[in-house]
Design a protein around this motif. Structure first.
Motif, PDB file in Angstrom:
ATOM      1  N   MET A   1       0.845  -1.178   0.000  1.00  0.00           N
ATOM      2  CA  MET A   1       0.000   0.000   0.000  1.00  0.00           C
ATOM      3  C   MET A   1       0.886   1.236   0.000  1.00  0.00           C
ATOM      4  SD  MET A   1      -2.355   1.349   3.200  1.00  0.00           S
ATOM      5  CE  MET A   1      -1.010   1.438   4.354  1.00  0.00           C
ATOM      6  N   ASP A   2       1.086   1.861  -1.133  1.00  0.00           N
ATOM      7  CA  ASP A   2       1.872   3.087  -1.210  1.00  0.00           C
ATOM      8  C   ASP A   2       1.047   4.258  -0.697  1.00  0.00           C
ATOM      9  OD1 ASP A   2       4.030   1.788  -2.236  1.00  0.00           O
ATOM     10  OD2 ASP A   2       3.697   2.410  -4.293  1.00  0.00           O
ATOM     11  N   VAL A   3       1.692   5.068   0.147  1.00  0.00           N
ATOM     12  CA  VAL A   3       1.046   6.251   0.712  1.00  0.00           C
ATOM     13  C   VAL A   3       1.979   7.440   0.496  1.00  0.00           C
ATOM     14  CG1 VAL A   3       0.118   7.309   2.808  1.00  0.00           C
ATOM     15  CG2 VAL A   3      -0.033   4.841   2.508  1.00  0.00           C
ATOM     16  N   ASP A   4       1.429   8.532   0.061  1.00  0.00           N
ATOM     17  CA  ASP A   4       2.190   9.772  -0.097  1.00  0.00           C
ATOM     18  C   ASP A   4       2.205  10.477   1.248  1.00  0.00           C
ATOM     19  OD1 ASP A   4       3.659  11.605  -1.591  1.00  0.00           O
ATOM     20  OD2 ASP A   4       1.886  12.743  -2.190  1.00  0.00           O
ATOM     21  N   ILE A   5       3.396  10.704   1.808  1.00  0.00           N
ATOM     22  CA  ILE A   5       3.538  11.386   3.092  1.00  0.00           C
ATOM     23  C   ILE A   5       4.004  12.809   2.818  1.00  0.00           C
ATOM     24  CG2 ILE A   5       4.616  11.329   5.369  1.00  0.00           C
ATOM     25  CD1 ILE A   5       2.972   8.823   4.765  1.00  0.00           C
ATOM     26  N   ASP A  30      -2.326   2.483  11.665  1.00  0.00           N
ATOM     27  CA  ASP A  30      -2.877   3.763  12.120  1.00  0.00           C
ATOM     28  C   ASP A  30      -1.800   4.838  12.119  1.00  0.00           C
ATOM     29  OD1 ASP A  30      -1.348   3.229  14.410  1.00  0.00           O
ATOM     30  OD2 ASP A  30      -3.073   2.766  15.659  1.00  0.00           O
ATOM     31  N   VAL A  31      -2.218   6.057  12.394  1.00  0.00           N
ATOM     32  CA  VAL A  31      -1.301   7.198  12.361  1.00  0.00           C
ATOM     33  C   VAL A  31      -0.153   7.008  13.346  1.00  0.00           C
ATOM     34  CG1 VAL A  31      -1.095   9.678  12.840  1.00  0.00           C
ATOM     35  CG2 VAL A  31      -3.033   8.829  11.501  1.00  0.00           C
ATOM     36  N   ALA A  32      -0.442   6.566  14.556  1.00  0.00           N
ATOM     37  CA  ALA A  32       0.618   6.373  15.557  1.00  0.00           C
ATOM     38  C   ALA A  32       1.650   5.358  15.071  1.00  0.00           C
ATOM     39  CB  ALA A  32       0.016   5.930  16.884  1.00  0.00           C
ATOM     40  N   GLY A  33       1.189   4.266  14.511  1.00  0.00           N
ATOM     41  CA  GLY A  33       2.104   3.256  13.991  1.00  0.00           C
ATOM     42  C   GLY A  33       2.916   3.773  12.818  1.00  0.00           C
ATOM     43  N   GLN A  61      -6.475  14.862   3.506  1.00  0.00           N
ATOM     44  CA  GLN A  61      -6.837  16.259   3.749  1.00  0.00           C
ATOM     45  C   GLN A  61      -7.916  16.457   4.810  1.00  0.00           C
ATOM     46  OE1 GLN A  61      -7.426  18.287   0.004  1.00  0.00           O
ATOM     47  NE2 GLN A  61      -5.464  17.592  -0.777  1.00  0.00           N
ATOM     48  N   LYS A  62      -8.065  15.485   5.725  1.00  0.00           N
ATOM     49  CA  LYS A  62      -8.985  15.624   6.862  1.00  0.00           C
ATOM     50  C   LYS A  62      -8.198  15.351   8.129  1.00  0.00           C
ATOM     51  CE  LYS A  62     -12.979  14.279   4.201  1.00  0.00           C
ATOM     52  NZ  LYS A  62     -13.951  13.257   3.890  1.00  0.00           N
ATOM     53  N   PHE A  63      -8.324  16.252   9.110  1.00  0.00           N
ATOM     54  CA  PHE A  63      -7.618  16.058  10.371  1.00  0.00           C
ATOM     55  C   PHE A  63      -7.934  14.687  10.944  1.00  0.00           C
ATOM     56  CE2 PHE A  63      -7.569  20.756  10.333  1.00  0.00           C
ATOM     57  CZ  PHE A  63      -6.207  20.941  10.534  1.00  0.00           C
ATOM     58  N   ALA A  64      -6.904  14.073  11.541  1.00  0.00           N
ATOM     59  CA  ALA A  64      -7.058  12.721  12.069  1.00  0.00           C
ATOM     60  C   ALA A  64      -6.270  12.572  13.360  1.00  0.00           C
ATOM     61  CB  ALA A  64      -6.560  11.709  11.049  1.00  0.00           C
ATOM     62  N   THR A  71      -5.415   2.675   6.497  1.00  0.00           N
ATOM     63  CA  THR A  71      -5.734   1.695   5.466  1.00  0.00           C
ATOM     64  C   THR A  71      -6.534   2.360   4.352  1.00  0.00           C
ATOM     65  OG1 THR A  71      -5.819   0.015   7.184  1.00  0.00           O
ATOM     66  CG2 THR A  71      -6.773  -0.563   5.048  1.00  0.00           C
ATOM     67  N   GLY A  72      -6.047   2.250   3.142  1.00  0.00           N
ATOM     68  CA  GLY A  72      -6.730   2.837   1.992  1.00  0.00           C
ATOM     69  C   GLY A  72      -6.442   4.304   1.771  1.00  0.00           C
ATOM     70  N   ALA A  73      -5.634   4.923   2.623  1.00  0.00           N
ATOM     71  CA  ALA A  73      -5.324   6.351   2.460  1.00  0.00           C
ATOM     72  C   ALA A  73      -4.383   6.561   1.281  1.00  0.00           C
ATOM     73  CB  ALA A  73      -4.688   6.898   3.731  1.00  0.00           C
TER      74      ALA A  73
END
Length: 85
Positions: A1-5, A30-33, A61-64, A71-73
């Motif tokens: 799962m590639d995610v743009d950081i 999750d964000v913490a992980g 683009q939504k605060f979390a 997952t899926g981001a």
């Protein structure tokens, strides 16, 4: 799962990147992980991400919160707390 950081403000300055595409391990859900895993990538990452209480995140683009699932981001942004004035 590639995610743009995306990194902003002093987070970007310490890491030396404004963005990177990553493929976190399956156990990072999750964000913490994600922050903990990213902190292991380089000394700059460790400096910027070593204290997650000093960070805020947005998923697509939504605060979390730190327990928000990634997952899926497509995009996760990391930045210092925003203040108004």
């Amino acid at each position: 799962m590639d995610v743009d950081i995306l990194y902003f403000a002093w987070v970007r300055e310490r890491i030396g990147l404004d963005r990177e595409e990553v493929d976190p391990p399956a156990e990072v859900t999750d964000v913490a992980g994600l922050i903990a895993w990213l902190a292991t990538r380089s000394p700059g990452h460790a400096s910027a991400l070593g204290d997650p209480t000093c960070l805020r995140a947005a998923i697509d683009q939504k605060f979390a919160g730190s327990d928000a699932l990634i997952t899926g981001a497509y995009e996760v942004a990391l930045f210092p707390p925003v203040t108004g004035g």
